[in-house]
Design a protein around this motif. Structure first.
Motif, PDB file in Angstrom:
ATOM      1  N   ALA A 172       0.815  -1.218   0.000  1.00 49.98           N
ATOM      2  CA  ALA A 172       0.000   0.000   0.000  1.00 49.98           C
ATOM      3  C   ALA A 172       0.847   1.265   0.000  1.00 49.98           C
ATOM      4  O   ALA A 172       0.538   2.223  -0.700  1.00 49.98           O
ATOM      5  CB  ALA A 172      -0.950  -0.014   1.182  1.00 49.98           C
ATOM      6  N   ASN A 173       1.880   1.280   0.781  1.00 50.73           N
ATOM      7  CA  ASN A 173       2.719   2.478   0.825  1.00 50.73           C
ATOM      8  C   ASN A 173       4.200   2.150   0.633  1.00 50.73           C
ATOM      9  O   ASN A 173       5.069   2.820   1.166  1.00 50.73           O
ATOM     10  CB  ASN A 173       2.506   3.249   2.140  1.00 50.73           C
ATOM     11  N   THR A 174       4.444   1.074  -0.127  1.00 56.68           N
ATOM     12  CA  THR A 174       5.818   0.743  -0.502  1.00 56.68           C
ATOM     13  C   THR A 174       5.912   0.665  -2.018  1.00 56.68           C
ATOM     14  O   THR A 174       4.910   0.517  -2.721  1.00 56.68           O
ATOM     15  CB  THR A 174       6.276  -0.594   0.120  1.00 56.68           C
ATOM     16  N   TYR A 175       7.152   0.732  -2.514  1.00 59.72           N
ATOM     17  CA  TYR A 175       7.375   0.921  -3.943  1.00 59.72           C
ATOM     18  C   TYR A 175       8.625   0.166  -4.362  1.00 59.72           C
ATOM     19  O   TYR A 175       9.372  -0.371  -3.528  1.00 59.72           O
ATOM     20  CB  TYR A 175       7.532   2.421  -4.262  1.00 59.72           C
ATOM     21  N   VAL A 176       8.873   0.143  -5.666  1.00 59.42           N
ATOM     22  CA  VAL A 176      10.131  -0.382  -6.207  1.00 59.42           C
ATOM     23  C   VAL A 176      10.764   0.704  -7.070  1.00 59.42           C
ATOM     24  O   VAL A 176      10.064   1.377  -7.841  1.00 59.42           O
ATOM     25  CB  VAL A 176       9.899  -1.660  -7.036  1.00 59.42           C
ATOM     26  N   GLY A 177      12.059   0.898  -6.918  1.00 57.51           N
ATOM     27  CA  GLY A 177      12.784   1.898  -7.695  1.00 57.51           C
ATOM     28  C   GLY A 177      13.596   1.253  -8.803  1.00 57.51           C
ATOM     29  O   GLY A 177      14.052   0.112  -8.674  1.00 57.51           O
ATOM     30  N   ALA A 178      13.759   1.987  -9.888  1.00 52.91           N
ATOM     31  CA  ALA A 178      14.551   1.493 -11.019  1.00 52.91           C
ATOM     32  C   ALA A 178      15.544   2.550 -11.452  1.00 52.91           C
ATOM     33  O   ALA A 178      15.166   3.698 -11.722  1.00 52.91           O
ATOM     34  CB  ALA A 178      13.641   1.126 -12.184  1.00 52.91           C
ATOM     35  N   ILE A 179      16.808   2.160 -11.508  1.00 51.10           N
ATOM     36  CA  ILE A 179      17.847   2.996 -12.113  1.00 51.10           C
ATOM     37  C   ILE A 179      17.900   2.627 -13.586  1.00 51.10           C
ATOM     38  O   ILE A 179      18.182   1.476 -13.930  1.00 51.10           O
ATOM     39  CB  ILE A 179      19.213   2.755 -11.458  1.00 51.10           C
ATOM     40  N   ASP A 180      17.624   3.593 -14.445  1.00 49.91           N
ATOM     41  CA  ASP A 180      17.661   3.381 -15.895  1.00 49.91           C
ATOM     42  C   ASP A 180      18.818   4.216 -16.441  1.00 49.91           C
ATOM     43  O   ASP A 180      18.682   5.412 -16.671  1.00 49.91           O
ATOM     44  CB  ASP A 180      16.326   3.801 -16.514  1.00 49.91           C
ATOM     45  N   GLN A 181      19.972   3.571 -16.621  1.00 45.05           N
ATOM     46  CA  GLN A 181      21.176   4.287 -17.030  1.00 45.05           C
ATOM     47  C   GLN A 181      21.348   4.120 -18.537  1.00 45.05           C
ATOM     48  O   GLN A 181      21.748   3.062 -19.018  1.00 45.05           O
ATOM     49  CB  GLN A 181      22.382   3.752 -16.262  1.00 45.05           C
TER      50      GLN A 181
ATOM     51  N   GLY B  83      15.950  -2.029  -8.842  1.00 47.33           N
ATOM     52  CA  GLY B  83      16.414  -2.729 -10.041  1.00 47.33           C
ATOM     53  C   GLY B  83      17.308  -1.815 -10.849  1.00 47.33           C
ATOM     54  O   GLY B  83      17.241  -0.586 -10.733  1.00 47.33           O
ATOM     55  N   VAL B  84      18.148  -2.410 -11.665  1.00 49.49           N
ATOM     56  CA  VAL B  84      19.082  -1.658 -12.502  1.00 49.49           C
ATOM     57  C   VAL B  84      18.892  -2.075 -13.952  1.00 49.49           C
ATOM     58  O   VAL B  84      18.783  -3.275 -14.249  1.00 49.49           O
ATOM     59  CB  VAL B  84      20.552  -1.925 -12.090  1.00 49.49           C
ATOM     60  N   THR B  85      18.832  -1.104 -14.839  1.00 46.20           N
ATOM     61  CA  THR B  85      18.915  -1.388 -16.269  1.00 46.20           C
ATOM     62  C   THR B  85      19.884  -0.403 -16.884  1.00 46.20           C
ATOM     63  O   THR B  85      20.074   0.693 -16.364  1.00 46.20           O
ATOM     64  CB  THR B  85      17.532  -1.346 -16.945  1.00 46.20           C
ATOM     65  N   ASN B  86      20.502  -0.787 -17.978  1.00 43.07           N
ATOM     66  CA  ASN B  86      21.669  -0.032 -18.425  1.00 43.07           C
ATOM     67  C   ASN B  86      21.897  -0.137 -19.924  1.00 43.07           C
ATOM     68  O   ASN B  86      21.480  -1.108 -20.568  1.00 43.07           O
ATOM     69  CB  ASN B  86      22.928  -0.573 -17.719  1.00 43.07           C
ATOM     70  N   GLN B  87      22.605   0.891 -20.452  1.00 40.42           N
ATOM     71  CA  GLN B  87      23.142   0.804 -21.804  1.00 40.42           C
ATOM     72  C   GLN B  87      24.094  -0.393 -21.821  1.00 40.42           C
ATOM     73  O   GLN B  87      25.036  -0.469 -21.035  1.00 40.42           O
ATOM     74  CB  GLN B  87      23.857   2.098 -22.175  1.00 40.42           C
ATOM     75  N   ARG B  88      23.832  -1.327 -22.690  1.00 42.60           N
ATOM     76  CA  ARG B  88      24.638  -2.546 -22.717  1.00 42.60           C
ATOM     77  C   ARG B  88      25.953  -2.288 -23.457  1.00 42.60           C
ATOM     78  O   ARG B  88      26.109  -1.295 -24.153  1.00 42.60           O
ATOM     79  CB  ARG B  88      23.862  -3.659 -23.415  1.00 42.60           C
TER      80      ARG B  88
END
Length: 512
Positions: A3-12, A79-84
């Protein structure tokens, strides 16, 4: 719990870094972005400052939390996503890079790849890695950095050779996911999709390949541990004494294109998506089978969840699409990317003009490192609106190049294509893409699917989401585009595009 929690994503990404906070429905709660500098030390060379990327990562994470009015403790996972393929070497003692990162677009190792071709090693590389031998991938970049990196200055000692320190594991190798995970957690880790883009990883045996490491003189001691894309054991936690002042699990990572595949919920064999960013990347899930391409596509790892087999994908990598729009801005043909649709609509056609944006060579399915950007068909009556329209059309044509190869390799006729990325906000481009490819184009409500995919991977790992079906239920359509152009006309225009591509090939010659 949700309800009041989330997930963050680093999109590099290639041009900047974003931190996005998602709630349980996959809705964006906050989104912060910072661009970073592009360095072009020589023609065909592209570099980034990895320290600037890390500083920007911290800044956007803090900004997004502030926007949302939430504390770091409310993040269940990151989570992390990135320029490969973009490659960093850094000193394990200081945590500082030994050189600027070499970007995936960089062509400085073209001659090294041509040596591999002359030595007949291309097929072996393809069989093990699913990749074409190309300067695009990380192996030759890391090899160049080991040879050319400046000696590392050590306290109370003479400068140490980078390669010698790498042999001892004191200089570390990684793609940008590894660099960020290391700075977040202190752990030297990558995951399977990013490992599969190094040209050092055997995608069938799921391990670093000794023969390829020897070929490129990469010491095994400098390599990261390879883990699943969604990892219930997590990669580690953020430092409670660090910038977030909290322990948050870093539990998922995917190379940007595989993250978009995951975010578009392409979980089953035959599901396909195309992401329109700096380049465009068309992926089709092929399930547990690593399908070998006979038409210039890459075989790559799509994703892996803890305790499960890897899912493979076919990929068509197009080097320049969104970057072609940036080029229009660079040369003052437009002031802002939003102008492109209006300018393109102001004329009925390109008046015979074709733009082939091969600024860094041609990727799939052509694979020509020496191709270069070309404009053909201009007359005295050609205006900027024709060039702008031709540039948008080039994005659609390049996608058809890959779509036809994808259908030939997979045996699956595609009737629908999910799209995402910044350029798909352009309705003109989406309609044009549908017309040229002859297929339905489906745009989701949440178009930040790259970040969403890495958030999903991390959230699944910590139980924030229960299963894939829950994620499928989050996916919602914004708009669908159906072909309206006469097929004969679309085919004729596409045939002429193929002629233009031939004009661009093999242009870059030494001493020319």
């Amino acid at each position: 719990m949700t309800a009041n929690t989330y997930v963050g994503a680093i999109d590099q990404g290639t041009t900047g870094t974003r931190f996005i906070i998602f709630d349980h429905s996959g809705t964006v709660i906050a989104n912060a972005y910072e661009k970073h500098e592009q360095y072009y030390p020589e023609p065909g060379w592209v570099e980034h400052d990895a320290m600037e990327i890390w500083e920007n990562t911290k800044a956007v994470t803090t900004q997004a939390l502030g926007q949302a009015g939430i504390s770091p403790e409310q993040l269940e996972a990151i989570g992390v996503t990135n320029q490969r393929e973009t490659t960093v070497l850094w000193d394990a003692d200081t945590g500082k890079p030994v050189h600027n990162a070499i970007v995936w677009q960089d062509r400085r190792t073209t001659e090294r790849v041509e040596e591999l071709e002359e030595e007949g090693k291309v097929e072996e590389i393809r069989e093990k890695t699913g990749l074409e031998a190309d300067a695009y991938f990380a192996a030759t970049k890391a090899e160049w950095l080991l040879e050319e990196g400046d000696p590392i200055k050590m306290e109370r000692a003479r400068p140490a050779d980078v390669r010698d320190r790498a042999e001892d594991g004191d200089v570390l190798f990684g793609t940008i996911d590894s660099w960020l995970i290391y700075n977040l957690t202190g752990e030297h880790i990558t995951e399977v999709t990013n490992a599969s883009r190094t040209m050092l990883y055997n995608i069938h045996d799921l391990e670093w390949d000794d023969e390829l490491l020897e070929e490129f003189s990469i010491p095994e001691a400098m390599l990261p541990e390879v883990r699943p894309s969604s990892d219930e054991d997590t990669y580690g936690t953020t430092d409670p004494e660090g910038f977030l002042e909290a322990e948050i699990p870093v539990a998922g990572a995917l190379g940007d294109q595989q993250a978009a595949l995951f975010g578009q919920t392409c979980f089953d064999a035959g599901d396909a998506k195309n992401t329109y960013g700096t380049g465009s990347f068309f992926l089709m899930n092929t399930g547990n089978e690593a399908v070998t391409s006979d038409h210039g596509l890459l075989t790559t790892i799509g994703f892996q969840r803890s305790g499960e087999d890897v899912q493979y994908a076919l990929e068509g990598a197009i080097f320049v699409t969104g970057a072609a729009i940036e080029w229009l801005e660079d040369v003052d043909l437009i002031d802002d990317p939003t102008e492109t649709a209006e300018l393109a609509r102001s004329v009925d056609s390109t008046d015979g003009v074709y733009v082939v944006p091969a600024f860094t060579g041609l990727g799939a399915p052509h694979w020509d490192q020496r191709a270069r950007g070309t404009i053909v068909g201009m007359t005295r009556g050609t205006g900027k609106e024709h060039i702008v329209r031709a540039t948008l059309e080039s994005i659609a044509y390049q996608t058809r190049d890959v779509a036809e190869a994808m259908e030939a390799d997979s045996g699956i006729e595609m009737s629908s294509l999910k799209v995402d990325g910044g350029a798909v906000k352009n309705n003109f481009l989406c309609q044009l893409q549908s017309d040229i490819i002859g297929s339905e184009i489906v745009r989701p409500i949440v178009d930040e699917t790259t970040a969403l995919g890495s958030a999903y991977a991390a959230g699944l790992a910590v139980g924030y989401w229960d299963d894939l079906e829950e994620l499928r239920n989050n996916w919602r359509v914004d708009r669908e585009f159906e072909p309206t152009m006469n097929r004969t006309r679309a085919d004729r225009k596409y045939d002429r595009w193929s002629d233009a591509v031939e004009r661009s090939r093999g242009w870059a010659q030494e001493n020319a």
